[in-house]
Design an enzyme around this catalytic site. Structure first.
Site, PDB file in Angstrom:
ATOM      1  N   HIS A  37      -6.734  -1.321   4.648  1.00 49.74           N
ATOM      2  CA  HIS A  37      -6.293   0.072   4.506  1.00 49.74           C
ATOM      3  C   HIS A  37      -7.464   1.020   4.803  1.00 49.74           C
ATOM      4  O   HIS A  37      -7.976   1.679   3.905  1.00 49.74           O
ATOM      5  CB  HIS A  37      -5.770   0.256   3.074  1.00 49.74           C
ATOM      6  CG  HIS A  37      -5.187   1.598   2.768  1.00 49.74           C
ATOM      7  ND1 HIS A  37      -4.515   1.862   1.604  1.00 49.74           N
ATOM      8  CD2 HIS A  37      -5.180   2.763   3.443  1.00 49.74           C
ATOM      9  CE1 HIS A  37      -4.121   3.121   1.576  1.00 49.74           C
ATOM     10  NE2 HIS A  37      -4.527   3.701   2.683  1.00 49.74           N
ATOM     11  N   CYS A  61      -4.364   7.639   7.192  1.00 49.07           N
ATOM     12  CA  CYS A  61      -4.925   6.286   7.126  1.00 49.07           C
ATOM     13  C   CYS A  61      -4.029   5.337   7.923  1.00 49.07           C
ATOM     14  O   CYS A  61      -2.856   5.613   8.125  1.00 49.07           O
ATOM     15  CB  CYS A  61      -4.947   5.770   5.687  1.00 49.07           C
ATOM     16  SG  CYS A  61      -6.033   6.654   4.573  1.00 49.07           S
ATOM     17  N   THR A 106       0.861  -1.164   0.000  1.00 51.21           N
ATOM     18  CA  THR A 106       0.000   0.000   0.000  1.00 51.21           C
ATOM     19  C   THR A 106       0.903   1.220   0.000  1.00 51.21           C
ATOM     20  O   THR A 106       1.971   1.214   0.611  1.00 51.21           O
ATOM     21  CB  THR A 106      -1.018  -0.054   1.168  1.00 51.21           C
ATOM     22  OG1 THR A 106      -2.012   0.907   0.944  1.00 51.21           O
ATOM     23  CG2 THR A 106      -0.379   0.176   2.508  1.00 51.21           C
TER      24      THR A 106
END
Lengths: 207, 160
Positions: B46, B29, B23
């Site tokens: 995520h 996040c 990711t």
């Protein structure tokens, strides 16, 4: 609350025109600062799912310099200017009278402050044009600069300010700096709060 | 070349040895990596918000740490993992523009706290964290070894 997916073609055109006026003034200011020809793309109205924000201007992992300012007054919101590495490096270079500034390692306090000052001037020009056109008071905050991954910066400009968690909105204008080899681009994002979008549309007699 | 799977905001994925779950561009996040070392099965979520209280009802629940964690555990169990063998690693939860973030309880840390709480209530041990601060991160989770490599602009790599 306004649902950005329900904006009609006339409203979108009007918002694009507003951005054009602001970006035109910003480009003139940048052109005078750098003694370069500055191009302004037709502003794009972007309405996208929050999940798609990291990729909205390109590779989410690309290191960029971004300057965030709050917009205060009659239409609160934010402006974010995103300079991809090559543009940040060249613009800082031109203003500091150096060939190039290494990006991101060469960006110390001085180089960062130059970029913040550029952003200050661009946003000042953009917002004063908007203020005149819309008959509003629009004031900007002090700038905050981040040199980091594009995706991390872009999501953070939405998530931390209580935006809708589904669809988000921004007006994206690309400025290009004419250079011998390849034009350098920068993004000027105007992110009005949802309530401000309504205020702006009302001022245009379209809301 | 191992198979590389990118997990975007609000997504979940589970993969076996020989794969890399990745990711990129994590700001506030939080990424949650789960691993069953015996089975060599890994999963990555995520999420971008702590829980659905900030959003309208409906939509994709994997966007919320409170829901993404149990959803990912369930996917791992369906793949044969044993919940008591699972270990978790957390990455992200930064405050990118510190000057404009609320001084108390910034979103990034609330995301991390929500993920920790969901892991705790599922009885999953946290083996490593690279969270907080004010810079973005990317991660590559090598399922074969269970290691998570965290990279950032202007910061050294961290191996969890």
């Amino acid at each position: 609350m306004i649902d950005v997916r329900e904006l009609d073609a006339l409203q979108i055109d009007a918002l694009r025109e507003v951005a054009n006026i602001g970006a035109g003034h910003a480009a003139t200011a940048l052109s005078q600062m750098t003694s370069r020809r500055i191009g302004v793309n037709c502003p794009e109205i972007r309405i996208l799912r929050l999940e798609d924000v990291p990729e909205m201007i390109g590779d989410p992992e690309e290191p960029v310099a971004a300057v965030l300012m709050k917009m205060l007054g009659d239409a609160p919101g934010r402006t974010v200017q995103v300079f991809p590495g090559a543009s940040a490096s060249r613009i800082a270079g031109i203003l500091l009278g150096r060939e190039n500034v290494a990006f991101p390692d060469g960006f110390g306090e001085l180089e960062q402050s130059v970029l913040k000052e550029v952003a200050n001037i661009l946003v000042g020009a953009y917002l004063s044009a908007l203020s005149d056109f819309l008959g509003m008071v629009l004031i900007m905050s002090v700038p905050a600069l981040a040199i980091d991954q594009a995706g991390a910066i872009l999501t953070s400009t939405y998530l931390n300010f209580g935006d809708d968690a589904e669809y988000v909105f921004c007006i994206d204008t690309q400025l290009t700096v004419a250079e011998q080899d390849e034009p350098l681009r920068a993004h000027f994002l105007l992110v009005p709060d949802m309530v401000s979008l309504r205020v702006i549309l009302r001022a245009l007699r379209l809301g | 070349m191992p198979d590389r799977i990118f997990v975007r905001v609000g997504e979940l994925a589970v993969a076996r040895a020989d794969s890399i779950l990745a990711t990129v561009g994590l700001g506030s996040c939080v990424a949650v990596a789960l691993y069953d070392p015996e089975l060599r099965l890994g999963g990555l979520a995520h999420p971008m918000l702590p829980d659905p209280s900030m959003a309208r009802p409906g939509g994709n629940l994997a966007r919320f740490a409170s829901h993404a964690v149990p959803m990912l555990i369930e996917r791992m169990v369906r793949g044969g993992a044993q919940p008591r063998r699972l270990v978790a690693r957390l990455v992200g939860g930064a405050s990118m523009f510190e000057a404009f973030a609320p001084a108390r309880d910034p979103l990034g840390l609330r995301n991390v706290d929500a993920a920790r709480a969901a892991l705790l209530s599922a009885g999953v041990r946290i083996a490593g964290e690279e969270v907080g601060g004010n810079h973005g991160r990317s991660l590559r989770f090598e399922i074969g070894t269970g290691r998570v490599l965290v990279t950032a602009v202007s910061f050294p790599d961290v191996l969890l």
